[in-house]
Scaffold this active site. Structure first.
Site, PDB file in Angstrom:
ATOM      1  N   TYR A 168       5.802  -2.066   9.982  1.00 22.36           N
ATOM      2  CA  TYR A 168       4.771  -1.683   9.103  1.00 22.36           C
ATOM      3  C   TYR A 168       3.288  -2.109   9.787  1.00 22.36           C
ATOM      4  O   TYR A 168       2.454  -2.095   8.999  1.00 22.36           O
ATOM      5  CB  TYR A 168       4.880  -2.093   7.749  1.00 22.36           C
ATOM      6  CG  TYR A 168       4.245  -1.524   6.542  1.00 22.36           C
ATOM      7  CD1 TYR A 168       4.576  -0.288   6.245  1.00 22.36           C
ATOM      8  CD2 TYR A 168       2.987  -2.168   5.930  1.00 22.36           C
ATOM      9  CE1 TYR A 168       3.557   0.181   5.169  1.00 22.36           C
ATOM     10  CE2 TYR A 168       2.312  -1.749   4.966  1.00 22.36           C
ATOM     11  CZ  TYR A 168       2.341  -0.712   4.500  1.00 22.36           C
ATOM     12  OH  TYR A 168       1.777   0.038   3.382  1.00 22.36           O
ATOM     13  N   LYS A 175      -4.643  -2.446   6.298  1.00 22.57           N
ATOM     14  CA  LYS A 175      -4.966  -2.812   5.018  1.00 22.57           C
ATOM     15  C   LYS A 175      -5.366  -3.963   4.738  1.00 22.57           C
ATOM     16  O   LYS A 175      -6.364  -4.285   3.647  1.00 22.57           O
ATOM     17  CB  LYS A 175      -3.597  -2.732   4.028  1.00 22.57           C
ATOM     18  CG  LYS A 175      -2.726  -1.169   3.805  1.00 22.57           C
ATOM     19  CD  LYS A 175      -3.499  -0.378   2.934  1.00 22.57           C
ATOM     20  CE  LYS A 175      -2.480   0.822   2.955  1.00 22.57           C
ATOM     21  NZ  LYS A 175      -3.401   2.196   1.984  1.00 22.57           N
TER      22      LYS A 175
HETATM   23  N1  LIG Z   1       4.535   4.484  -1.501  1.00 25.55           N
HETATM   24  C1  LIG Z   1       4.627   3.177  -1.525  1.00 25.55           C
HETATM   25  O1  LIG Z   1       5.580   2.359  -1.500  1.00 25.55           O
HETATM   26  C2  LIG Z   1       2.953   2.572  -1.459  1.00 25.55           C
HETATM   27  C3  LIG Z   1       3.191   1.296  -1.762  1.00 25.55           C
HETATM   28  C4  LIG Z   1       1.747   0.709  -1.849  1.00 25.55           C
HETATM   29  C5  LIG Z   1       0.737   0.996  -1.499  1.00 25.55           C
HETATM   30  N2  LIG Z   1       0.621   2.504  -1.040  1.00 25.55           N
HETATM   31  C6  LIG Z   1      -0.369   3.270  -0.817  1.00 25.55           C
HETATM   32  O2  LIG Z   1      -0.607   4.353  -1.728  1.00 25.55           O
HETATM   33  C7  LIG Z   1      -1.406   5.358  -1.095  1.00 25.55           C
HETATM   34  C8  LIG Z   1      -0.654   6.729  -1.336  1.00 25.55           C
HETATM   35  O3  LIG Z   1       0.707   6.535  -0.859  1.00 25.55           O
HETATM   36  P1  LIG Z   1       1.847   7.433  -1.446  1.00 25.55           P
HETATM   37  O4  LIG Z   1       3.063   6.814  -1.154  1.00 25.55           O
HETATM   38  O5  LIG Z   1       1.314   8.216  -2.566  1.00 25.55           O
HETATM   39  O6  LIG Z   1       1.819   8.503  -0.097  1.00 25.55           O
HETATM   40  P2  LIG Z   1       2.240  10.224  -0.106  1.00 25.55           P
HETATM   41  O7  LIG Z   1       3.248  10.478  -1.218  1.00 25.55           O
HETATM   42  O8  LIG Z   1       2.713  10.386   1.362  1.00 25.55           O
HETATM   43  O9  LIG Z   1       0.900  11.213  -0.260  1.00 25.55           O
HETATM   44  C9  LIG Z   1      -0.039  10.884   0.763  1.00 25.55           C
HETATM   45  C10 LIG Z   1      -1.264  11.762   0.043  1.00 25.55           C
HETATM   46  O10 LIG Z   1      -2.418  11.274   1.058  1.00 25.55           O
HETATM   47  C11 LIG Z   1      -2.894  12.679   1.750  1.00 25.55           C
HETATM   48  N3  LIG Z   1      -3.124  12.452   2.987  1.00 25.55           N
HETATM   49  C12 LIG Z   1      -2.381  11.743   3.882  1.00 25.55           C
HETATM   50  N4  LIG Z   1      -3.287  11.454   4.939  1.00 25.55           N
HETATM   51  C13 LIG Z   1      -4.442  11.803   4.829  1.00 25.55           C
HETATM   52  C14 LIG Z   1      -5.401  12.101   5.488  1.00 25.55           C
HETATM   53  N5  LIG Z   1      -5.615  11.766   6.755  1.00 25.55           N
HETATM   54  N6  LIG Z   1      -6.473  12.954   5.176  1.00 25.55           N
HETATM   55  C15 LIG Z   1      -6.553  13.357   3.906  1.00 25.55           C
HETATM   56  N7  LIG Z   1      -5.413  13.063   2.947  1.00 25.55           N
HETATM   57  C16 LIG Z   1      -4.498  12.513   3.500  1.00 25.55           C
HETATM   58  C17 LIG Z   1      -1.723  13.570   1.591  1.00 25.55           C
HETATM   59  O11 LIG Z   1      -1.886  15.067   1.513  1.00 25.55           O
HETATM   60  P3  LIG Z   1      -1.189  16.232   2.022  1.00 25.55           P
HETATM   61  O12 LIG Z   1       0.141  16.257   1.085  1.00 25.55           O
HETATM   62  O13 LIG Z   1      -1.640  17.327   2.274  1.00 25.55           O
HETATM   63  O14 LIG Z   1      -0.395  15.720   3.442  1.00 25.55           O
HETATM   64  C18 LIG Z   1      -1.200  13.319   0.108  1.00 25.55           C
HETATM   65  O15 LIG Z   1      -1.917  13.876  -0.941  1.00 25.55           O
HETATM   66  C19 LIG Z   1      -1.563   4.913   0.467  1.00 25.55           C
HETATM   67  O16 LIG Z   1      -2.845   4.300   0.538  1.00 25.55           O
HETATM   68  C20 LIG Z   1      -0.352   3.867   0.472  1.00 25.55           C
HETATM   69  O17 LIG Z   1      -0.740   3.126   1.649  1.00 25.55           O
HETATM   70  C21 LIG Z   1       1.845   3.216  -1.045  1.00 25.55           C
END
Ligand SMILES: NC(=O)c1ccc[n+]([C@@H]2O[C@H](COP(=O)([O-])OP(=O)(O)OC[C@H]3O[C@@H](n4cnc5c(N)ncnc54)[C@H](OP(=O)(O)O)[C@@H]3O)[C@@H](O)[C@H]2O)c1
Length: 266
Positions: A168, A175
């Protein structure tokens, strides 16, 4: 009900009176945590510009869901890792909201899952561009739309910023930089009446989590280490974002609040 997905109950519109008619831009707002944030804000009457990368269908779906809540919605496709596309996102946001913005949530993230020294330099750059530089570039352009409005800038971090998570490094290290950018922006934008904070989550049940190389092992470890006894849901983060957008949290400035069911205690 499974141990990983026990339901997060429906949330009443706690902040409807305070938020109604406010204007928000959410990067990566079409799926996962970004979608939950958009739904939470829209449930409280906030109009939304939703940025997404490539999944048109998910973006159209969330637009319809948000409009069902009676708010105005605009979709803007664009890669926030690219400065020109950020410019376009900001221009469309300004056009849609008549040059005013109350809430900016930088949520979009992407990254390669590899040990640090196996990363290619372009993979390292991609993570830093999307997680850190995008926040800097977007904030630079959005501040004129946000200043003097008691507005909020927020970003989403993860536990990989403060501890080791296998494969990661690209995301976790970027981050950490993002959390520091939040501290600097918080101090420098406070006189402009813009409050800046972040929320950091443990594992949250989204498509992104399923991309982890050892997903099943990671979820089992998370369940073992989480006193709250379940995997996080996108709504767990969205509710903290709504709190940070509200005046209930006005004494919280430049912080990264950890919302992880207690996992980081172990
Ligand atoms: N899931 C976890 O366990 C977790 C834990 C802690 C923090 N986070 C953080 O929470 C945030 C969201 O994560 P998630 O798990 O919800 O992700 P996700 O389900 O993969 O959704 C990602 C979203 O971001 C968009 N996206 C990705 N790359 C992009 C780019 N370069 N430009 C514009 N839009 C972009 C995607 O659009 P498309 O659908 O069109 O690709 C989608 O709407 C991130 O910052 C992640 O690091 C996640």
């Amino acid at each position: 009900m499974s141990s990983t997905t026990s339901a997060v109950s429906a949330n009443p519109a706690l902040y409807a009176q305070e938020f109604k008619g406010k204007k928000a831009l959410i990067t990566g707002g079409s799926r996962g945590i970004g979608r939950a944030i958009a739904l939470e804000l829209a449930s409280n009457g906030v109009d939304c510009v939703i940025n997404y990368l490539r999944n048109e269908e998910a973006a159209a779906e969330v637009k319809a869901e948000l409009e069902d809540k009676g708010v105005k919605v605009h979709l803007v496709q664009g890669n926030v890792g690219d400065g020109d596309e950020i410019k376009k996102m900001v221009q469309e946001t300004s056009d849609f909201f008549d040059g005013e913005l109350d809430i900016f949530v930088h949520n979009a993230a992407l990254g390669a899952f590899k040990p640090v020294l196996d990363l290619k330099p372009n993979q390292w750059d991609m993570s830093f561009n999307i997680n850190v530089k995008a926040l800097y570039l977007a904030a630079k352009k959005l501040v004129p739309m946000m200043e003097g409005r008691n507005s909020k800038i927020l970003s989403i971090s993860s536990l990989g910023s403060i501890s080791y998570i296998p494969d990661y490094g690209a995301i976790g290290i970027s981050k950490s930089a993002m959390e520091n950018l939040i501290r600097y922006l918080a101090v420098e934008l406070a006189p402009k009446k813009i409050r800046v904070n972040a929320v950091s989550g443990g594992p949250i049940d989204t498509d992104a989590l399923k991309m982890f190389p050892k997903y099943d092992e990671m979820v089992a470890d998370c369940l073992r280490r989480t006193p709250a006894g379940r995997l996080g849901q996108p709504e767990d983060i969205a509710r903290v974002i709504a709190f940070l957008c509200s005046e209930q949290s006005k004494w919280i400035v430049g912080q990264t609040l950890i919302a992880d069911g207690g996992m980081s205690l172990f």
